[in-house]
Design a protein around this motif. Structure first.
Motif, mmCIF file in Angstrom:
data_model
loop_
_atom_site.group_PDB
_atom_site.id
_atom_site.type_symbol
_atom_site.label_atom_id
_atom_site.label_comp_id
_atom_site.label_asym_id
_atom_site.label_seq_id
_atom_site.Cartn_x
_atom_site.Cartn_y
_atom_site.Cartn_z
ATOM 1 N N ALA A 97 30.942 38.059 29.210
ATOM 2 C CA ALA A 97 31.640 37.805 30.524
ATOM 3 C C ALA A 97 31.059 38.863 31.693
ATOM 4 O O ALA A 97 31.316 38.284 32.805
ATOM 5 C CB ALA A 97 33.133 37.871 30.426
ATOM 6 N N GLN A 98 30.309 39.936 31.514
ATOM 7 C CA GLN A 98 29.679 40.747 32.345
ATOM 8 C C GLN A 98 28.519 40.137 33.169
ATOM 9 O O GLN A 98 27.812 39.276 32.792
ATOM 10 C CB GLN A 98 29.153 42.170 31.758
ATOM 11 N N PRO A 99 28.077 40.483 34.492
ATOM 12 C CA PRO A 99 27.136 39.995 35.219
ATOM 13 C C PRO A 99 25.707 40.388 34.320
ATOM 14 O O PRO A 99 25.750 41.536 33.742
ATOM 15 C CB PRO A 99 27.071 40.895 36.422
ATOM 16 N N SER A 100 25.015 39.581 34.450
ATOM 17 C CA SER A 100 23.712 39.735 33.710
ATOM 18 C C SER A 100 22.718 40.285 34.559
ATOM 19 O O SER A 100 22.441 39.925 35.584
ATOM 20 C CB SER A 100 23.284 38.257 33.109
ATOM 21 N N ARG A 101 22.020 41.504 33.679
ATOM 22 C CA ARG A 101 20.922 42.142 34.388
ATOM 23 C C ARG A 101 19.575 41.788 33.552
ATOM 24 O O ARG A 101 18.644 42.609 33.515
ATOM 25 C CB ARG A 101 21.012 43.459 34.643
ATOM 26 N N LEU A 102 19.828 40.656 32.535
ATOM 27 C CA LEU A 102 18.714 40.420 31.746
ATOM 28 C C LEU A 102 17.742 39.807 32.493
ATOM 29 O O LEU A 102 17.858 39.001 33.414
ATOM 30 C CB LEU A 102 19.363 39.498 30.685
ATOM 31 N N ARG A 103 16.362 39.959 31.898
ATOM 32 C CA ARG A 103 15.369 39.153 32.664
ATOM 33 C C ARG A 103 14.380 38.786 31.397
ATOM 34 O O ARG A 103 14.313 39.595 30.501
ATOM 35 C CB ARG A 103 15.018 40.294 33.878
ATOM 36 N N ASP A 104 13.240 37.951 31.697
ATOM 37 C CA ASP A 104 12.539 37.769 30.982
ATOM 38 C C ASP A 104 11.310 38.631 31.136
ATOM 39 O O ASP A 104 11.095 39.370 32.006
ATOM 40 C CB ASP A 104 11.962 36.369 30.814
#
Length: 111
Positions: A97-104
């Motif tokens: 549920a947390q904001p995503s800072r994921l990236r490819d």
């Protein structure tokens, strides 16, 4: 009818997951937040993954695998060893549920 995750877990509760993420493990003396940072997006070490905004089922499967010995990591295996199915579901719900800072990694190696 209660729904479960694809990992066969009960429904996760975000508020309980937030509380659990801040509880020190008896095995390691660390919390989830100690290593993965606030909301799972500020890892203590750059080799630790950002888990904020990650898929809930992925997080649940990973924690179950660490707990059950199907996936091994010096710290995470100990950290997850005593987690119940409900705690895993709650942690997965909170971090998902947390904001995503994921990236490819597209363009990561371009000069």
């Amino acid at each position: 009818m209660r729904t479960t995750s694809s990992a066969g877990l009960p429904t996760g509760r975000i508020d309980a997951g937030e509380q659990a993420a801040n509880v020190k493990s008896a095995a390691t003396g660390q919390t989830c937040i100690d290593c993965h940072g606030a909301g799972g997006n500020e890892p203590l070490d750059p080799t630790y993954p950002k888990i904020g905004g990650q898929y809930r089922d992925y997080l649940a499967h990973a924690l179950q695998a660490y707990r059950d010995g199907d996936r091994e990591h010096a710290l995470m295996s100990q950290q997850a060893a005593d987690l119940s199915d409900q705690q895993i579901a709650d942690l997965a719900a909170y971090f998902a549920a947390q904001p995503s800072r994921l990236r490819d990694l597209r363009g990561a190696h371009d000069n």
